[in-house]
Design an enzyme around this catalytic site. Sequence first.
Site, PDB file in Angstrom:
ATOM      1  N   ASP A  10      -2.162  -3.471  12.232  1.00  0.00           N
ATOM      2  CA  ASP A  10      -3.679  -2.291  12.219  1.00  0.00           C
ATOM      3  C   ASP A  10      -3.588  -2.687  10.522  1.00  0.00           C
ATOM      4  OD1 ASP A  10      -5.573  -1.498  11.543  1.00  0.00           O
ATOM      5  OD2 ASP A  10      -4.372   0.365  12.607  1.00  0.00           O
ATOM      6  N   LYS A  71      -7.608  -3.098   0.044  1.00  0.00           N
ATOM      7  CA  LYS A  71      -8.242  -3.541   1.187  1.00  0.00           C
ATOM      8  C   LYS A  71      -9.472  -3.393   0.676  1.00  0.00           C
ATOM      9  CE  LYS A  71      -9.688  -3.001   6.250  1.00  0.00           C
ATOM     10  NZ  LYS A  71      -9.250  -2.491   7.298  1.00  0.00           N
ATOM     11  N   GLU A 175     -11.647  -4.308  14.342  1.00  0.00           N
ATOM     12  CA  GLU A 175     -10.727  -3.435  14.355  1.00  0.00           C
ATOM     13  C   GLU A 175     -11.657  -2.526  15.781  1.00  0.00           C
ATOM     14  OE1 GLU A 175     -11.111  -1.635  10.693  1.00  0.00           O
ATOM     15  OE2 GLU A 175      -9.524  -3.093   9.762  1.00  0.00           O
TER      16      GLU A 175
END
Length: 526
Positions: A10, A71, A175
């Site tokens: 993750d 990110k 996700e």
Amino acid sequence: MEETPIIGIDLGTTYSSVAVWKDGKVEIIANEHGNITTPSFVSFNDNERLIGDAAKNQASTNLSNTIFDIKRIIGRSYDDPCLQKDLKRWPFKVVNCENKPKIQVEFRGEIKEFAPEEITAMVLTKMKQTAEAFLGTTVKDAVLTVPAYFNNHQRQATKDAGAIAGLTVHRLIHEPTAAAITYGLDKHITGTKNVVVFDLGGGTVDVSVLVIHEDPFFDVIGTAGDTHLGGEDFDNRLVDYLAEEFHHKFSKDLRTDPRAMRRLRTVAERAKRTLSSSMEASIEVDALFDGIDFCTSISRAKFEELNEDLFERILDVVCTALRNAKMTKAWVDDVVLVGGSTQIPKIQELLKDLFWDMPPNVSMNPDEAVAYGAAVQAAAFNGECELYMSDVTPFSLGAKITNSRISTIIERNTPIPCSKTKSFDIDCRTSTVVRAFEREESVPKRKTLLGELRFEGSETELRELKVQFVVDSSGILRVRAAIESFKSLVPKGRFSEQEIEKMVCDADIFRKEEEAEKKRLEAEYK
């Protein structure tokens, strides 16, 4: 022969985690500090490169060389409005290299520039090493998670980062889809259930609408999201409010001091967390700016007021996901919350009101759910468990032939993987340009050029041009076009294979240097 482990990672804006399927179940792997989450921070100093907790600990003292929020950079062009907005807040330097952002740091007495893919690869390497320490074996394969609303550039860049980290990325999984897998397996669902997965993390909000069957089969039927809206934006509002209060009280602008702003951000984030369980949070910072101690408090009501418009934007994402799925609120059986920012009481209250007084499901650990689902997907690749999953494209994909309008080839919400071909009549006496675009239907003018290719003119007049769009299971698009023979479109802004290979080599040099330094230190202490 024992199967090589495939890990699930993750990859978060603020924290990352890793999990693996072992002995018939998922293990969430703790790092060397015993934590199941690792800060997505990388820091450089005169002697070494630090990743994770050690890097975050330097955020206030080594400001310009400590990188976070990567990110929010990866896969974006330098002139991207979201990136330009963030540049005003980050203490580290991002430079423009042919409209590609690069992070500039001072490392071992030299100025170095790193692509976002390289910094991301460093975080992935840390997660890889965490898994290897737990498993006692080398890890080379992974499933990575990405926001459902990541565009093609962001997906490809994330996959490239995995390659730089020495990982074969078998799949990028959304996700909220990963979280839905965790939910479905945990609840032992019988029959069919319509579920909304609401994922609000540090930097992104993603909503997926799924139909979960007992097979287990997970069918994503609609998504929506914002890759630039999350917990850090709530922090920004609080930091701005506190900085303005300091200015009002002392007639001094601490925004001119990056170190003071970093310290203020740290206490603001802590206050935000406190407000999830208390109605008021105290803020105390010694010698914040010009030797002035800053003491104040913030109420939950004020925090909610500061972020009211952001909360409304988040609800709009939920409604868009439902529209995309062609599902009404009355048909929803459960609303599952994932991500640290879903612990904010106002978020839960708004969702409860939106779904006609149905309390959202907060039963899953927000720090584990996404990595857990990624590990299950990884195990399915190895044949260690059964999993059937169908996801969709978040954007529509189309082609523009020279100066014509964009013609949609793959509609938004099309199940992936998929492949579609469309034919066009063209005049070959002039050169023909094929451009591929990604479009967001809710914002008609918002489109992203993914790449282009050119056919030179010839004496032939009318001919048929075939354009083929192929989207793989990771949601990454490949385009080919042909008049007589196929040509493959080169993705716009992507690094070449040679550039990627150089980054892989550079990462390997880092790894070897750090291993040598570790052995030297171990020898000293023996």
